[in-house]
Write a protein that holds these residues in place. Structure first.
Motif, PDB file in Angstrom:
ATOM      1  N   PRO A 186      -5.919  -6.007   3.060  1.00  0.00           N
ATOM      2  CA  PRO A 186      -5.329  -4.671   2.874  1.00  0.00           C
ATOM      3  C   PRO A 186      -6.303  -3.737   2.164  1.00  0.00           C
ATOM      4  CG  PRO A 186      -4.384  -6.243   1.334  1.00  0.00           C
ATOM      5  CD  PRO A 186      -5.218  -7.038   2.279  1.00  0.00           C
ATOM      6  N   LYS A 187      -6.359  -2.498   2.629  1.00  0.00           N
ATOM      7  CA  LYS A 187      -7.252  -1.492   2.063  1.00  0.00           C
ATOM      8  C   LYS A 187      -6.615  -0.125   2.209  1.00  0.00           C
ATOM      9  CE  LYS A 187     -11.110   0.065   0.299  1.00  0.00           C
ATOM     10  NZ  LYS A 187     -11.489  -0.257  -1.103  1.00  0.00           N
ATOM     11  N   ILE A 188      -6.505   0.623   1.084  1.00  0.00           N
ATOM     12  CA  ILE A 188      -5.924   1.973   1.105  1.00  0.00           C
ATOM     13  C   ILE A 188      -7.048   2.977   1.292  1.00  0.00           C
ATOM     14  CG2 ILE A 188      -4.639   3.689  -0.222  1.00  0.00           C
ATOM     15  CD1 ILE A 188      -3.285   1.378  -1.692  1.00  0.00           C
ATOM     16  N   ARG A 189      -6.896   3.873   2.256  1.00  0.00           N
ATOM     17  CA  ARG A 189      -7.874   4.942   2.531  1.00  0.00           C
ATOM     18  C   ARG A 189      -7.345   6.248   1.919  1.00  0.00           C
ATOM     19  NH1 ARG A 189     -12.376   2.175   3.709  1.00  0.00           N
ATOM     20  NH2 ARG A 189     -12.057   0.684   5.394  1.00  0.00           N
ATOM     21  N   ASN A 214       4.424  16.905   0.896  1.00  0.00           N
ATOM     22  CA  ASN A 214       4.359  16.046   2.095  1.00  0.00           C
ATOM     23  C   ASN A 214       2.956  15.450   2.162  1.00  0.00           C
ATOM     24  OD1 ASN A 214       4.879  14.745   4.451  1.00  0.00           O
ATOM     25  ND2 ASN A 214       5.048  16.573   5.735  1.00  0.00           N
ATOM     26  N   ILE A 215       2.849  14.180   1.818  1.00  0.00           N
ATOM     27  CA  ILE A 215       1.552  13.515   1.711  1.00  0.00           C
ATOM     28  C   ILE A 215       1.547  12.287   2.620  1.00  0.00           C
ATOM     29  CG2 ILE A 215      -0.023  12.311   0.137  1.00  0.00           C
ATOM     30  CD1 ILE A 215       1.147  13.987  -2.122  1.00  0.00           C
ATOM     31  N   MET A 216       0.485  12.147   3.396  1.00  0.00           N
ATOM     32  CA  MET A 216       0.302  10.966   4.237  1.00  0.00           C
ATOM     33  C   MET A 216      -0.963  10.240   3.778  1.00  0.00           C
ATOM     34  SD  MET A 216      -0.164  10.526   8.371  1.00  0.00           S
ATOM     35  CE  MET A 216      -1.817  11.195   8.348  1.00  0.00           C
ATOM     36  N   ILE A 217      -0.827   8.954   3.484  1.00  0.00           N
ATOM     37  CA  ILE A 217      -1.951   8.132   3.008  1.00  0.00           C
ATOM     38  C   ILE A 217      -2.145   6.982   3.996  1.00  0.00           C
ATOM     39  CG2 ILE A 217      -2.842   6.709   1.131  1.00  0.00           C
ATOM     40  CD1 ILE A 217      -1.126   8.326  -0.778  1.00  0.00           C
ATOM     41  N   PRO A 218      -3.269   6.926   4.684  1.00  0.00           N
ATOM     42  CA  PRO A 218      -3.518   5.821   5.620  1.00  0.00           C
ATOM     43  C   PRO A 218      -3.989   4.557   4.901  1.00  0.00           C
ATOM     44  CG  PRO A 218      -5.330   7.375   5.697  1.00  0.00           C
ATOM     45  CD  PRO A 218      -4.320   7.955   4.756  1.00  0.00           C
ATOM     46  N   PHE A 219      -3.765   3.417   5.553  1.00  0.00           N
ATOM     47  CA  PHE A 219      -4.250   2.132   5.020  1.00  0.00           C
ATOM     48  C   PHE A 219      -4.528   1.212   6.205  1.00  0.00           C
ATOM     49  CE2 PHE A 219       0.411   2.050   4.968  1.00  0.00           C
ATOM     50  CZ  PHE A 219       0.670   0.952   5.783  1.00  0.00           C
ATOM     51  N   GLN A 220      -5.094   0.037   5.911  1.00  0.00           N
ATOM     52  CA  GLN A 220      -5.394  -0.937   6.964  1.00  0.00           C
ATOM     53  C   GLN A 220      -5.015  -2.324   6.466  1.00  0.00           C
ATOM     54  OE1 GLN A 220      -9.637  -0.408   7.387  1.00  0.00           O
ATOM     55  NE2 GLN A 220     -10.105  -2.024   5.902  1.00  0.00           N
ATOM     56  N   GLY A 221      -4.878  -3.261   7.394  1.00  0.00           N
ATOM     57  CA  GLY A 221      -4.537  -4.633   7.062  1.00  0.00           C
ATOM     58  C   GLY A 221      -3.793  -5.300   8.201  1.00  0.00           C
ATOM     59  N   LYS A 222      -4.133  -6.550   8.477  1.00  0.00           N
ATOM     60  CA  LYS A 222      -3.459  -7.344   9.518  1.00  0.00           C
ATOM     61  C   LYS A 222      -3.198  -8.735   8.962  1.00  0.00           C
ATOM     62  CE  LYS A 222      -5.452  -5.064  13.578  1.00  0.00           C
ATOM     63  NZ  LYS A 222      -6.219  -5.248  14.816  1.00  0.00           N
ATOM     64  N   PRO A 223      -1.975  -9.241   9.153  1.00  0.00           N
ATOM     65  CA  PRO A 223      -0.800  -8.595   9.763  1.00  0.00           C
ATOM     66  C   PRO A 223      -0.324  -7.404   8.938  1.00  0.00           C
ATOM     67  CG  PRO A 223      -0.190 -10.637   8.703  1.00  0.00           C
ATOM     68  CD  PRO A 223      -1.682 -10.601   8.663  1.00  0.00           C
ATOM     69  N   GLN A 224       0.723  -6.738   9.405  1.00  0.00           N
ATOM     70  CA  GLN A 224       1.159  -5.489   8.772  1.00  0.00           C
ATOM     71  C   GLN A 224       1.462  -5.713   7.300  1.00  0.00           C
ATOM     72  OE1 GLN A 224       4.309  -3.473  10.794  1.00  0.00           O
ATOM     73  NE2 GLN A 224       4.726  -2.042   9.129  1.00  0.00           N
ATOM     74  N   GLY A 244       3.830  13.482 -12.450  1.00  0.00           N
ATOM     75  CA  GLY A 244       3.524  12.161 -13.002  1.00  0.00           C
ATOM     76  C   GLY A 244       2.530  11.417 -12.144  1.00  0.00           C
ATOM     77  N   THR A 245       2.325  10.146 -12.487  1.00  0.00           N
ATOM     78  CA  THR A 245       1.385   9.276 -11.780  1.00  0.00           C
ATOM     79  C   THR A 245       2.176   8.266 -10.962  1.00  0.00           C
ATOM     80  OG1 THR A 245      -0.264   9.523 -13.528  1.00  0.00           O
ATOM     81  CG2 THR A 245      -0.529   7.658 -12.036  1.00  0.00           C
ATOM     82  N   TYR A 246       1.953   8.287  -9.670  1.00  0.00           N
ATOM     83  CA  TYR A 246       2.607   7.357  -8.739  1.00  0.00           C
ATOM     84  C   TYR A 246       1.592   6.289  -8.329  1.00  0.00           C
ATOM     85  CZ  TYR A 246       6.230  10.957  -8.376  1.00  0.00           C
ATOM     86  OH  TYR A 246       7.212  11.860  -8.657  1.00  0.00           O
ATOM     87  N   GLU A 247       2.074   5.060  -8.194  1.00  0.00           N
ATOM     88  CA  GLU A 247       1.198   3.938  -7.832  1.00  0.00           C
ATOM     89  C   GLU A 247       1.624   3.377  -6.483  1.00  0.00           C
ATOM     90  OE1 GLU A 247       1.267   0.026  -9.923  1.00  0.00           O
ATOM     91  OE2 GLU A 247      -0.816   0.529 -10.429  1.00  0.00           O
ATOM     92  N   LEU A 248       0.651   3.294  -5.576  1.00  0.00           N
ATOM     93  CA  LEU A 248       0.870   2.749  -4.239  1.00  0.00           C
ATOM     94  C   LEU A 248       0.234   1.370  -4.163  1.00  0.00           C
ATOM     95  CD1 LEU A 248       1.560   2.876  -1.187  1.00  0.00           C
ATOM     96  CD2 LEU A 248      -0.591   4.132  -0.857  1.00  0.00           C
ATOM     97  N   THR A 249       0.998   0.368  -3.687  1.00  0.00           N
ATOM     98  CA  THR A 249       0.506  -1.004  -3.542  1.00  0.00           C
ATOM     99  C   THR A 249       0.695  -1.449  -2.104  1.00  0.00           C
ATOM    100  OG1 THR A 249       1.119  -1.481  -5.841  1.00  0.00           O
ATOM    101  CG2 THR A 249       0.671  -3.359  -4.402  1.00  0.00           C
ATOM    102  N   VAL A 250      -0.379  -1.976  -1.531  1.00  0.00           N
ATOM    103  CA  VAL A 250      -0.357  -2.532  -0.177  1.00  0.00           C
ATOM    104  C   VAL A 250      -0.708  -4.007  -0.311  1.00  0.00           C
ATOM    105  CG1 VAL A 250      -1.350  -2.419   2.125  1.00  0.00           C
ATOM    106  CG2 VAL A 250      -1.008  -0.326   0.832  1.00  0.00           C
ATOM    107  N   ALA A 278      -2.784 -11.019  -1.412  1.00  0.00           N
ATOM    108  CA  ALA A 278      -3.927 -10.100  -1.402  1.00  0.00           C
ATOM    109  C   ALA A 278      -3.384  -8.677  -1.387  1.00  0.00           C
ATOM    110  CB  ALA A 278      -4.812 -10.361  -0.196  1.00  0.00           C
ATOM    111  N   GLU A 279      -3.887  -7.825  -2.278  1.00  0.00           N
ATOM    112  CA  GLU A 279      -3.317  -6.492  -2.394  1.00  0.00           C
ATOM    113  C   GLU A 279      -4.394  -5.474  -2.749  1.00  0.00           C
ATOM    114  OE1 GLU A 279      -1.900  -6.540  -7.074  1.00  0.00           O
ATOM    115  OE2 GLU A 279      -0.412  -6.969  -5.509  1.00  0.00           O
ATOM    116  N   ASP A 280      -4.063  -4.205  -2.518  1.00  0.00           N
ATOM    117  CA  ASP A 280      -4.911  -3.083  -2.900  1.00  0.00           C
ATOM    118  C   ASP A 280      -3.994  -2.025  -3.499  1.00  0.00           C
ATOM    119  OD1 ASP A 280      -7.153  -1.565  -3.291  1.00  0.00           O
ATOM    120  OD2 ASP A 280      -7.145  -0.690  -1.281  1.00  0.00           O
ATOM    121  N   LYS A 281      -4.495  -1.363  -4.563  1.00  0.00           N
ATOM    122  CA  LYS A 281      -3.680  -0.375  -5.265  1.00  0.00           C
ATOM    123  C   LYS A 281      -4.404   0.958  -5.335  1.00  0.00           C
ATOM    124  CE  LYS A 281      -1.149  -3.628  -8.231  1.00  0.00           C
ATOM    125  NZ  LYS A 281      -0.774  -3.958  -9.628  1.00  0.00           N
ATOM    126  N   ALA A 282      -3.631   2.030  -5.391  1.00  0.00           N
ATOM    127  CA  ALA A 282      -4.170   3.386  -5.546  1.00  0.00           C
ATOM    128  C   ALA A 282      -3.150   4.205  -6.326  1.00  0.00           C
ATOM    129  CB  ALA A 282      -4.456   4.029  -4.199  1.00  0.00           C
TER     130      ALA A 282
END
Length: 518
Positions: free
Chosen positions: A215-218, A236-246, A285-291, A296-300
């Protein structure tokens, strides 16, 4: 055997008594008076097994009896196997006193074991193994770190098993030989000579299956800084990421789940959308995104600030009025609109027109001086505060007014002494002799000064040149010139320039030669 020789059974009694005195029983010694008869019976019982053939030589004084055991000091009872300290006989010198025993050293404080390893995470997962990484603990103690022990436990079980037999110092470890589809709990312990640390444990079990893409957050570039919106605007925010399986996507704010009544999250296989219909200041505030994929994880992080115009300044007052100037002071607004105050706008209004005019823009201080006010007018003042959203909705108005009074002044011109500028004519540049060719115009120049301005008279061979079209005489800023147009042989001679004014006159002359054509 004669009467002088001692009976054979009684001779070894003293020796036997001495031998038996060494392993004394663990009983308290009896008084000397009571112990003497008991010691006499002991040698009789043990003299019988002595061989009769080995008789010691007769003593020199057979009549002397061996000293009774009661005459010797009783031995101090000791534990079995301990040596008996001999007691010196009466009259013999006392042995030297033993040195005092050294004081026991204070016990050293027991060192604490190392602290827990940090940042335990899954680096890679395959169909039969996975790789862990972590960071060294903050405290390892004086003894240093011997290494780490990795332990695993299947999901649903409490039986932890060590994967490695000996501690190792690397902060990366691959656990092999696992079954695909298993869920494995894992923990890492730091080990040193003082003991083992508290374990670092993964929050979620690791599912053993192959991850085709970690997983990787772009994170978009404009979202890496603080994202600013006004109150009431949509986010309205769109954040792309990658990783397989979903991957599994989760959002938190301050470690807590989001309020789904205000914030809508929509996730797809490639991106996540963060949407707020009408932003409020509480949404900042500060929002945290976890994939995450199987451990295995990635955070932003996403910083959002919702702002609005600030409130008006406080405590605006007139400090002083002097001449054409006014001094103002105020304090910052109570509400800055959730944004930094960039400056203040100061305006004035005169009583005659009633219109407001801006005097200062983006004044960064909380005081100012306004100048160039008109005498006789009465002025009012107000101040707006300004942030990234713009000016405050209302202004702070000074309670008092400033009246610019007329001052009685008398103009006294400066007295300048009169200077006598009168001067007779004087040539500063004389005429010079010239030679010219027949048919080619030529000029004669000189310069003169004097006040009043002198009158210039040109003469040829002492004859005044009057209105003759052949000659053109000019004077400009004291420079005198005479143009002779297409001179002929008769135009040669002596030319004189004379300057005349009421104070006198002056003259200069030169010769002009006219040559024939070549």
């Amino acid at each position: 055997m004669t009467g002088k020789s001692a009976p054979p059974a009684k001779k070894p009694a003293p020796a036997a008594a001495k031998k038996k005195a060494v392993p004394a029983p663990k009983e308290e010694a009896a008084p000397k008076e009571e112990k003497a008869p008991k010691e006499e019976k002991a040698p009789k019982e043990e003299a019988a097994p002595a061989p009769p053939t080995e008789e010691p030589p007769a003593p020199e004084h057979p009549l002397e009896q061996p000293p009774a055991p009661g005459d010797e000091p009783a031995p101090t009872p000791t534990e079995a196997g301990a040596e008996v300290t001999p007691v010196p006989a009466e009259g013999s010198p006392a042995p030297p006193a033993e040195p005092p025993a050294p004081e026991p050293e204070p016990e050293k404080p027991k060192e604490e074991p190392p602290s827990c390893p940090l940042s335990l995470a899954v680096e890679e997962v395959s169909e039969n193994s996975f790789t862990l990484t972590w960071k060294a603990p903050e405290q390892v103690g004086r003894a240093g770190l011997d290494g780490y022990m990795v332990e695993i436990c299947k999901d649903g079980s409490s039986d932890w098993k060590a994967v490695n037999q000996e501690p190792f110092l690397s902060t990366r470890y691959t656990i092999p030989n696992l079954s695909s589809g298993d869920k494995i709990h894992v923990r890492v312990v730091a080990v040193s000579a003082t003991g083992a640390s508290a374990p670092a444990t993964l929050e979620q079990p690791v599912l053993i299956r192959e991850i085709l893409q970690l997983p990787k957050i772009r994170m978009p570039r404009h979202l890496r800084e603080t994202y600013i919106r006004r109150v009431g605007d949509a986010v309205n925010i769109m954040i792309p990421f990658q990783g397989k399986p979903q991957p599994e996507v989760s959002w938190t704010k301050g470690g807590q789940p989001l309020d789904t009544k205000r914030i809508n999250i929509r996730n797809t296989a490639r991106d996540t959308i963060f949407y707020i219909r009408q932003a409020q200041r509480g949404d900042s505030g500060t929002y945290e995104l976890t994939v995450r994929i199987n451990g295995a994880e990635d955070k932003a992080t996403l910083d959002i600030r919702v702002v609005e115009p600030p409130g008006p300044p406080q405590n605006l007052k007139l400090v002083d009025v002097w001449g054409f100037n006014v001094a103002l002071e105020w304090t910052p607004p109570v509400d800055n609109g959730n944004a930094e105050i960039k400056g203040y706008r100061v305006q004035k209004s005169d009583k005659k027109s009633g219109k407001w005019f801006t005097v200062l823009e983006r004044c960064t201080r909380t005081s100012c001086t306004i100048s160039d006010l008109i005498i006789g007018n009465t002025y009012s003042f107000r101040v707006f505060s300004e942030n990234i959203c713009g000016l405050s909705d209302s202004a702070a108005i000074a309670s008092g007014v400033a009246h610019i009074e007329k001052t009685k002044t008398t103009y006294q011109p400066e007295k300048i002494p009169q200077r006598d500028m009168m001067e007779p004519p004087k040539f500063t540049q004389p005429l010079t002799d010239r030679a010219t060719t027949r048919g080619y115009s030529t000029h004669l120049f000189c310069s003169v000064r004097g006040f009043p301005q002198p009158k210039i008279i040109w003469l040829k061979n002492q004859m005044e040149i009057r209105e003759d079209p052949k000659y053109i005489a000019l004077i400009d800023q004291g420079v005198c010139s005479l143009e002779i147009r297409k001179p002929g042989p008769f135009d040669g001679g002596v030319y004189t320039c004379k300057a005349v004014n009421p104070l006198g006159e002056a003259s200069v002359d030169c010769r002009l030669d006219v040559k024939g054509e070549i």
